[in-house]
Design an enzyme around this catalytic site. Structure first.
Site, mmCIF file in Angstrom:
data_model
loop_
_atom_site.group_PDB
_atom_site.id
_atom_site.type_symbol
_atom_site.label_atom_id
_atom_site.label_comp_id
_atom_site.label_asym_id
_atom_site.label_seq_id
_atom_site.Cartn_x
_atom_site.Cartn_y
_atom_site.Cartn_z
ATOM 1 N N HIS A 1 -12.240 -4.602 4.056
ATOM 2 C CA HIS A 1 -10.893 -4.701 4.603
ATOM 3 C C HIS A 1 -10.966 -4.835 6.123
ATOM 4 O O HIS A 1 -11.884 -4.328 6.750
ATOM 5 C CB HIS A 1 -10.081 -3.438 4.265
ATOM 6 C CG HIS A 1 -9.736 -3.314 2.819
ATOM 7 N ND1 HIS A 1 -10.073 -2.215 2.055
ATOM 8 C CD2 HIS A 1 -9.077 -4.146 1.975
ATOM 9 C CE1 HIS A 1 -9.637 -2.383 0.822
ATOM 10 N NE2 HIS A 1 -9.028 -3.548 0.744
ATOM 11 N N GLY A 2 -9.963 -5.490 6.693
ATOM 12 C CA GLY A 2 -9.904 -5.602 8.153
ATOM 13 C C GLY A 2 -10.772 -6.736 8.670
ATOM 14 O O GLY A 2 -11.159 -7.647 7.936
ATOM 15 N N SER B 1 0.857 -1.186 0.000
ATOM 16 C CA SER B 1 0.000 0.000 0.000
ATOM 17 C C SER B 1 0.892 1.236 0.000
ATOM 18 O O SER B 1 2.090 1.152 0.303
ATOM 19 C CB SER B 1 -0.901 0.009 1.236
ATOM 20 O OG SER B 1 -0.106 0.189 2.416
ATOM 21 N N ASN C 1 -6.536 -11.133 -1.779
ATOM 22 C CA ASN C 1 -5.631 -10.299 -0.983
ATOM 23 C C ASN C 1 -5.724 -10.628 0.503
ATOM 24 O O ASN C 1 -6.830 -10.683 1.055
ATOM 25 C CB ASN C 1 -5.969 -8.820 -1.189
ATOM 26 C CG ASN C 1 -5.702 -8.342 -2.602
ATOM 27 O OD1 ASN C 1 -5.413 -9.124 -3.503
ATOM 28 N ND2 ASN C 1 -5.787 -7.047 -2.800
ATOM 29 N N VAL C 2 -4.566 -10.809 1.121
ATOM 30 C CA VAL C 2 -4.501 -11.118 2.550
ATOM 31 C C VAL C 2 -3.511 -10.157 3.200
ATOM 32 O O VAL C 2 -2.375 -10.028 2.740
ATOM 33 C CB VAL C 2 -4.047 -12.577 2.791
ATOM 34 C CG1 VAL C 2 -3.919 -12.861 4.291
ATOM 35 C CG2 VAL C 2 -5.007 -13.559 2.140
ATOM 36 N N GLU D 1 -10.452 -1.042 -10.066
ATOM 37 C CA GLU D 1 -11.509 -1.371 -9.104
ATOM 38 C C GLU D 1 -12.811 -0.693 -9.472
ATOM 39 O O GLU D 1 -12.839 0.470 -9.878
ATOM 40 C CB GLU D 1 -11.094 -0.951 -7.686
ATOM 41 C CG GLU D 1 -12.141 -1.313 -6.640
ATOM 42 C CD GLU D 1 -11.678 -1.032 -5.212
ATOM 43 O OE1 GLU D 1 -12.530 -0.606 -4.408
ATOM 44 O OE2 GLU D 1 -10.498 -1.243 -4.907
ATOM 45 N N ASP E 1 -0.814 -1.653 -4.109
ATOM 46 C CA ASP E 1 -2.176 -1.942 -3.655
ATOM 47 C C ASP E 1 -2.933 -0.637 -3.422
ATOM 48 O O ASP E 1 -2.460 0.229 -2.685
ATOM 49 C CB ASP E 1 -2.092 -2.760 -2.359
ATOM 50 C CG ASP E 1 -3.414 -3.396 -1.968
ATOM 51 O OD1 ASP E 1 -4.279 -3.562 -2.848
ATOM 52 O OD2 ASP E 1 -3.576 -3.745 -0.782
ATOM 53 N N HIS E 2 -4.092 -0.503 -4.026
ATOM 54 C CA HIS E 2 -4.937 0.692 -3.880
ATOM 55 C C HIS E 2 -4.164 1.976 -4.176
ATOM 56 O O HIS E 2 -4.183 2.929 -3.388
ATOM 57 C CB HIS E 2 -5.566 0.757 -2.480
ATOM 58 C CG HIS E 2 -6.629 -0.264 -2.282
ATOM 59 N ND1 HIS E 2 -7.913 -0.129 -2.766
ATOM 60 C CD2 HIS E 2 -6.596 -1.475 -1.669
ATOM 61 C CE1 HIS E 2 -8.617 -1.196 -2.461
ATOM 62 N NE2 HIS E 2 -7.835 -2.033 -1.803
ATOM 63 N N GLY F 1 -9.828 -8.013 0.921
ATOM 64 C CA GLY F 1 -10.363 -8.318 2.252
ATOM 65 C C GLY F 1 -10.492 -9.800 2.498
ATOM 66 O O GLY F 1 -11.509 -10.275 3.005
#
Length: 287
Positions: free
Chosen positions: A177-178, A49, A229-230, A135, A84-85, A208
Site C-alpha cells: 500500500h502507498g 476503509s 485497488n487504487v 486475504e 476494504d480491509h 496497492g
C-alpha cells in the site's frame, strides 16, 4: 442500485480485464468516480476503509450518500460498495448498513482462525447476496493502522480460503500500500501463477495498485487478476491540483474561497486519474 461484485468480476476473468476499486474519502471523491464510470461505461467498485468510514460519518451515512448519488446522477453502470480491509466487527457493521460487498481481512490471524472467521462472514453474506473478499499473505505497507510486510501468499492456503466459497481473493505477491520505494523488487509473477493454478477461476485481487508499472499491471491481469485497488494515486492527484489552485492565489480572487471552487480542480484530477486507470485495466465499455 448497488450490486454485488460477483458478476462484474466473473465477467472480468472471462474477458481478461480488471475492474478498478477506487477508494472514496468524501462526497467529491464518490461523485467523481461514479461519473467517470458512467461516462466510460465501466463497472466500478467503491472502496471504503474503516478509517474512511468513521471520517465520513459512519457506514449508514456512506450507503445513503452512494445510493442517493446513483439515483440522482442516473448512474446505470454496475456499482459495488465494498468494505476494504474490514475487521470482523467492521464487516458485520458494513453488512448491516447495506454495503453490497465485504472484504474480511483475516490475514493477521493464523490460517485456521482466518478460515473459521471467513466462513462465518460468507454464511451471512450468502444469505444477503453480498460478495466476499478474503486475504492470504498480508499486503505490505500500512492501511488504517494495519501494517503488512508484503508477505508472499502460500498457494495451498489460497486454495483453502478459495474453496470456502468467497467471491474474490486478495493474495500477497510483493505488492504494498502507498508509494513504492525505489528498491522495490516488483511483483512476484511466479507466485501469482502458482496461486492462479491453485485457485483456478477465482477472481484475484491486486491491492496497492498505485505505482505498479503498466507492463506489470497488464501481466497480472493476464494471470488472473480481475480487481485492482487504487487509492493513493487519486489522493496524490487531488492534493497536487488543490495545491496548485491555492498557490496560484485563486482562492483570493472573487469568490474563489468557496469550497466548491477550491475542491473543483481536485475533483477533475480524480476523474482524469480514474479514467486513465480504467483504460489501463481494460474495463471501459464492459458495463
Amino acid at each position: 442500485m448497488l450490486v454485488s461484485a460477483k458478476e462484474m468480476l466473473n465477467k472480468a476473468v472471462e474477458g481478461k480485464y480488471a475492474v478498478g476499486q477506487f477508494n472514496i474519502n468524501n462526497l467529491e471523491w464518490t461523485k467523481a468516480i461514479l461519473l467517470t464510470a458512467q461516462e466510460n461505461n465501466s463497472p466500478v467498485i467503491l472502496g471504503v476503509s474503516e478509517g474512511a468510514g468513521r471520517y465520513m460519518g459512519g457506514f449508514k451515512t456512506i450507503v445513503g450518500m452512494v445510493n442517493g448519488m446513483i439515483e440522482e446522477l442516473n448512474i446505470t453502470v454496475p456499482v459495488a460498495l465494498h468494505l476494504d480491509h474490514g475487521s470482523y466487527e467492521g464487516a458485520l457493521k458494513a453488512i448491516e448498513a447495506g454495503f453490497s460487498s465485504i472484504m474480511f481481512d483475516g490475514s493477521h490471524y493464523s490460517i485456521e482462525e482466518n478460515i473459521a472467521k471467513t466462513k462465518e462472514i460468507i454464511k451471512i453474506c450468502e444469505e444477503k447476496g453480498i460478495s466476499v473478499e478474503a486475504e492470504v499473505g498480508s499486503i505490505g505497507g500500512e492501511e488504517d493502522g494495519v501494517v503488512g510486510a508484503g508477505e508472499i501468499a502460500d498457494p495451498a492456503e489460497c486454495k483453502a480460503i478459495s474453496d470456502l466459497g468467497i467471491t474474490m481473493l486478495a493474495a500477497g505477491i510483493g505488492n504494498i500500500h502507498g508509494k513504492y520505494p525505489e528498491n522495490w523488487p516488483g511483483l512476484n509473477f511466479d507466485a501469482l501463477a502458482a496461486i492462479k493454478d491453485a485457485t483456478k477461476d477465482m477472481p484475484l485481487v491486486l491491492h496497492g495498485g498505485t505505482g505498479i508499472p503498466e507492463d506489470m499491471i497488464k501481466k497480472a491481469i493476464s494471470l488472473g487478476v480481475a480487481k485492482i485497488n487504487v487509492n493513493t494515486e487519486c489522493q496524490l492527484a487531488f492534493a497536487k491540483a488543490t495545491r496548485e489552485y491555492i498557490e496560484a492565489g485563486k482562492d483570493l480572487e472573487g469568490k474563489g474561497f468557496d469550497p466548491r471552487k477550491i475542491l473543483a480542480p481536485g475533483f477533475e484530477a480524480i476523474k482524469a486519474t480514474v479514467k486513465e486507470k480504467m483504460e489501463l485495466f481494460g474495463s471501459i465499455n464492459k458495463a
